[in-house]
Design an enzyme around this catalytic site. Structure first.
Site, PDB file in Angstrom:
ATOM      1  N   ALA A  67      49.289  52.298  74.724  1.00 36.42           N
ATOM      2  CA  ALA A  67      48.947  53.725  74.723  1.00 36.42           C
ATOM      3  C   ALA A  67      49.618  54.449  75.880  1.00 36.42           C
ATOM      4  CB  ALA A  67      47.438  53.916  74.777  1.00 36.42           C
ATOM      5  N   ASP A  68      49.829  53.762  76.989  1.00 40.19           N
ATOM      6  CA  ASP A  68      50.521  54.394  78.114  1.00 40.19           C
ATOM      7  C   ASP A  68      51.935  54.817  77.703  1.00 40.19           C
ATOM      8  OD1 ASP A  68      48.450  54.202  79.998  1.00 40.19           O
ATOM      9  OD2 ASP A  68      49.043  52.176  80.570  1.00 40.19           O
ATOM     10  N   ALA A  69      52.663  53.916  77.091  1.00 37.55           N
ATOM     11  CA  ALA A  69      54.042  54.216  76.688  1.00 37.55           C
ATOM     12  C   ALA A  69      54.092  55.258  75.572  1.00 37.55           C
ATOM     13  CB  ALA A  69      54.748  52.940  76.246  1.00 37.55           C
TER      14      ALA A  69
END
Length: 168
Positions: A128-130
């Protein structure tokens, strides 16, 4: 302190992580304590000449320091300001802090990464960060294209939860 070259990592050096160095070559940085008026003035001077300001504080941090888009647009109407937080600036979750692990759980990803009949499982690599970063970059590029064509700035408010939920 200059970043250490990959392979020569000494713990007493700052920025000695090979991962950090691999994505931060040839960049300059500045740390400002927004609690100090002098720091806020420096930030405003930089924003006056900038095309883009990106921030990912929890909501209301930039407002609290007088550095939100509404204030900065008074000194630079062309400014594009992208704010991206865990849950966005509005809504029932807006005041909560977040990271990849909490967002993936709240977006439902952990449910899809489980053994049949078992409980949801954290994936281990926080994608989810990327994905959130890519969505932020895409929205920001659209705003910059608009700025180039019209001279108008924009304020973008995005959330990791929206990016992760949409990805499913």
């Amino acid at each position: 302190v200059n970043p250490a070259p990959v392979g020569v990592v000494r713990p007493e050096e700052t920025n000695a992580s090979p991962n950090y160095n691999s994505v931060n070559r040839n960049k300059r940085s500045l740390c400002l304590n927004y609690r100090e008026e002098e720091a806020r003035d420096i930030f405003r001077r930089l924003a006056r000449e900038a095309d883009l300001v990106m921030e990912n504080f929890t909501p209301h941090v930039m407002d609290r320091h007088g550095l939100a888009h509404g204030e900065l647009a008074k000194i630079n109407p062309r400014l594009v300001m992208t704010s991206f937080s865990g849950y966005g600036k509005t809504g029932p979750l807006s005041d909560y802090k977040a990271n990849g692990a909490s967002i993936e759980g709240n977006a439902g990803w952990d449910y899809f990464h489980r053994y049949p009949g078992e409980t949801p499982m954290v994936m281990g690599f926080y994608q989810a960060d990327a994905i959130s970063g890519r969505q932020t970059a895409a929205a920001t590029l659209v705003a910059l294209i608009h700025q180039t064509r019209t001279g108008e700035g924009q304020a973008i408010d995005g959330s990791m939860l929206e990016a992760a939920s949409g990805y499913i």
